[in-house]
Design a protein around this motif. Sequence first.
Motif, PDB file in Angstrom:
ATOM      1  N   GLY A 441       0.810  -1.208   0.000  1.00  0.00           N
ATOM      2  CA  GLY A 441       0.000   0.000   0.000  1.00  0.00           C
ATOM      3  C   GLY A 441       0.846   1.262   0.000  1.00  0.00           C
ATOM      4  O   GLY A 441       2.075   1.219   0.084  1.00  0.00           O
ATOM      5  N   THR A 442       0.167   2.392  -0.093  1.00  0.00           N
ATOM      6  CA  THR A 442       0.820   3.700  -0.096  1.00  0.00           C
ATOM      7  C   THR A 442       0.286   4.517   1.069  1.00  0.00           C
ATOM      8  O   THR A 442      -0.928   4.575   1.301  1.00  0.00           O
ATOM      9  CB  THR A 442       0.567   4.451  -1.415  1.00  0.00           C
ATOM     10  N   ALA A 448      -7.068  14.155   1.581  1.00  0.00           N
ATOM     11  CA  ALA A 448      -6.939  14.874   0.311  1.00  0.00           C
ATOM     12  C   ALA A 448      -5.796  14.311  -0.520  1.00  0.00           C
ATOM     13  O   ALA A 448      -5.922  14.109  -1.733  1.00  0.00           O
ATOM     14  CB  ALA A 448      -6.730  16.362   0.579  1.00  0.00           C
ATOM     15  N   ALA A 449      -4.675  14.041   0.126  1.00  0.00           N
ATOM     16  CA  ALA A 449      -3.528  13.472  -0.588  1.00  0.00           C
ATOM     17  C   ALA A 449      -3.862  12.077  -1.099  1.00  0.00           C
ATOM     18  O   ALA A 449      -3.461  11.695  -2.204  1.00  0.00           O
ATOM     19  CB  ALA A 449      -2.310  13.434   0.327  1.00  0.00           C
ATOM     20  N   ALA A 450      -4.608  11.305  -0.283  1.00  0.00           N
ATOM     21  CA  ALA A 450      -4.978   9.954  -0.697  1.00  0.00           C
ATOM     22  C   ALA A 450      -5.899   9.992  -1.913  1.00  0.00           C
ATOM     23  O   ALA A 450      -5.764   9.190  -2.845  1.00  0.00           O
ATOM     24  CB  ALA A 450      -5.643   9.220   0.461  1.00  0.00           C
ATOM     25  N   GLU A 451      -6.868  10.915  -1.916  1.00  0.00           N
ATOM     26  CA  GLU A 451      -7.792  11.031  -3.038  1.00  0.00           C
ATOM     27  C   GLU A 451      -7.057  11.447  -4.306  1.00  0.00           C
ATOM     28  O   GLU A 451      -7.347  10.962  -5.400  1.00  0.00           O
ATOM     29  CB  GLU A 451      -8.894  12.037  -2.711  1.00  0.00           C
ATOM     30  N   SER A 457       3.813   7.558   0.274  1.00  0.00           N
ATOM     31  CA  SER A 457       5.051   6.821   0.525  1.00  0.00           C
ATOM     32  C   SER A 457       4.730   5.347   0.687  1.00  0.00           C
ATOM     33  O   SER A 457       3.775   4.978   1.375  1.00  0.00           O
ATOM     34  CB  SER A 457       5.736   7.343   1.786  1.00  0.00           C
ATOM     35  N   THR A 458       5.535   4.504   0.074  1.00  0.00           N
ATOM     36  CA  THR A 458       5.382   3.055   0.212  1.00  0.00           C
ATOM     37  C   THR A 458       6.339   2.489   1.258  1.00  0.00           C
ATOM     38  O   THR A 458       6.361   1.278   1.476  1.00  0.00           O
ATOM     39  CB  THR A 458       5.624   2.352  -1.130  1.00  0.00           C
ATOM     40  N   PRO A 482      -3.125   9.260   9.357  1.00  0.00           N
ATOM     41  CA  PRO A 482      -2.918   9.117   7.911  1.00  0.00           C
ATOM     42  C   PRO A 482      -3.727   7.965   7.318  1.00  0.00           C
ATOM     43  O   PRO A 482      -4.349   7.205   8.034  1.00  0.00           O
ATOM     44  CB  PRO A 482      -1.423   8.826   7.813  1.00  0.00           C
ATOM     45  N   ILE A 483      -3.691   7.859   5.975  1.00  0.00           N
ATOM     46  CA  ILE A 483      -4.465   6.867   5.238  1.00  0.00           C
ATOM     47  C   ILE A 483      -3.505   5.999   4.433  1.00  0.00           C
ATOM     48  O   ILE A 483      -2.517   6.483   3.881  1.00  0.00           O
ATOM     49  CB  ILE A 483      -5.473   7.560   4.299  1.00  0.00           C
ATOM     50  N   ILE A 484      -3.796   4.704   4.382  1.00  0.00           N
ATOM     51  CA  ILE A 484      -3.008   3.778   3.572  1.00  0.00           C
ATOM     52  C   ILE A 484      -3.943   3.169   2.536  1.00  0.00           C
ATOM     53  O   ILE A 484      -4.996   2.626   2.882  1.00  0.00           O
ATOM     54  CB  ILE A 484      -2.375   2.669   4.429  1.00  0.00           C
TER      55      ILE A 484
END
Length: 658
Positions: A441-442, A448-451, A457-458, A482-484
């Motif tokens: 995953g990232t 917002a960054a995830a969308e 970052s991996t 944060p979101i992965i």
Amino acid sequence: MKNRKSIFAFFAICAAMIFASCSNLTDANVSSSSENKNTLNIEVTNYDEVVTQASKNANRANRTIIPDSFDSDGVDFYLYGTNTSGGTFGPEKVTFTGNTDAAGGNDSKTVGKINIPANSSVWEFTLVAVAPQGATAPTEATLKDDAVLIGYSSMDMLNGDTAKFTLSPDGLTKEATIAMKLYTDSWTLPTGFTAKAGIYLLTTGADAGADAAPTEKDVAFTAASTDEANAVEYKIDSFTPGTYLFKITFEKTGLPKKFYWSDVLIVLPGKEITNAVGIPNIIGKEPAAPTEFKAGYVENSEDKFSGWYTTAFEWERGSKNENNFEIEVLEFNDADSVTPPADADAGWTTALTAGKSETYDNKFSSATNREDGSLLSGNTKAQLRLELGKRYFARIRAVNDAGESDWTLVDLATAPAEPTGTKAFGNTINRYRLKYFMNGGTYYANEAAAEAGTNGSTADIVSYHCEDSATGTEIIKADATPIIKKNTYTWTYWSKDATSETASRYNEPGTDPEKYKGYKNLELYAMFSTDASVAIFDKNNLEIQADWITVDTGTITGKTAEIDVTTETEVTWTFTPGEVKDAEGKKIENFAYDKLNFTVTSGGTTFEAKSADNVVTGTATEFTMSLSNLAAGVYQVMFTALYGTTTVSYPITTTITR
């Protein structure tokens, strides 16, 4: 001891400069004409020693062998350094001022400020104390030649603004003179005993003199040499500056035991040591127990040696007649909870039933996990590498040929002052590693960054913690920031071994993970889902199926292929992944391998090597195989698919005929 010189007048001068009237410090500014500057705070970590040495009477019990004073006009301090960009700074003079609090004492370690260039964040600094330089601007070379004390500090201005120095004469070269007077303080050497005096290296105990000129000398104590007026001279005309151990050894022919009295000896460049030192009667006496035994972990030491971190121990000598110290480290067995020893004797014995211990003694310098320091006489600091994910406790005692002192338990409430960056433990000596595997995953800082799919970052996330069985350590929560994310799948929960087995889940899908209250290293793998379907896979779920692969010329049967070509210059292989199910048997919509590799090899030679990213279920991915370099024969065609940390392969033995 009578009329003994016991004032380190140089430090008195330093104290006058640094601590006005033995005072609180206020920040001192060093002016600079450059506008592009960063402010650097300068801290001398052994300021307590400086202040103590400034008192004529306060330090008799701790240190008796001290050098003659410097001239009454004092010393100057200069700072210089280099940065990672190749730039330099200084030498620039540092001026210190101070004031006193209501009690006439000091409670601030900050000794000054200086402005440095802001073009680089990482610096290597040197702080030098020298005799006054007058109007002539010194260079680095002249400063080192003239230095009486020197200290070093590494500084990353992105992560702090304080450079910390421990000043000492170690590493300086201007020769000094030793002319001490030794006497037995109001006692007479017993019949048959002889005495030797010498200067030794603190860490190894070796004679500090040259091989051809050792410092160990016979000392002819007589019935009269019991006071300063009748003292015996111990003289060395030229000696290298540094911090050493001065030791008197008493022994008797035919008696296997030896008895020692020792003290730390500071030799300053170009100065003379003329102390009259009275030796107490220590023959046949056991040493006193060490005091103030502390332990703390060294920041950023984790995994510099994989799986280990550095623990710093510090203590005070209980007496001056030990041969060495012993530190016993108790590792607790694997248990949900432990009870540290209630006391150093019976409590320790009880705790041993719940663990195992290892003792470090005078052979400490050869221990495989030694980091720094020594347990030989005169030392008060030692560093050990201990394993991450384990719990320890410790105790210390002093040892000589007459016996052992009582044990002293470690106090974990306060970390040692040194080395710089030492932090206190919790209930036990423990550091553990918490590692989050992105599992393909990232990691995004926010929704917002995830969308947008930007600034992700991996890289796996690693942090280090002390056991906190009461409050625990926060674990990154799902449905928060944060979101992965992994392709179209969103991280749903953590697994302890990258499988979906219920027992392996750190938290159930859709629930927030509990705080971690353990002490072992913890590894968590991000697991992903879309809608209500949990996309968790065992390796078998991801295996490539035979009917997913076709070739436009020839036939494929299982894992063999026959390709009969005459005029063709290339053939096309097609990979179309079919239905993929999760561990619960549910079809995963829009499943995608992260990467698919296609290779053609024979006899160690690779003829084709191609790849495709994001290979989605139901979507054909084509690879062309050029025939121009392929003679008739047998080749290995390999399809290799990657998903997170899982790799699956499908080999096809291919025969080409023409």
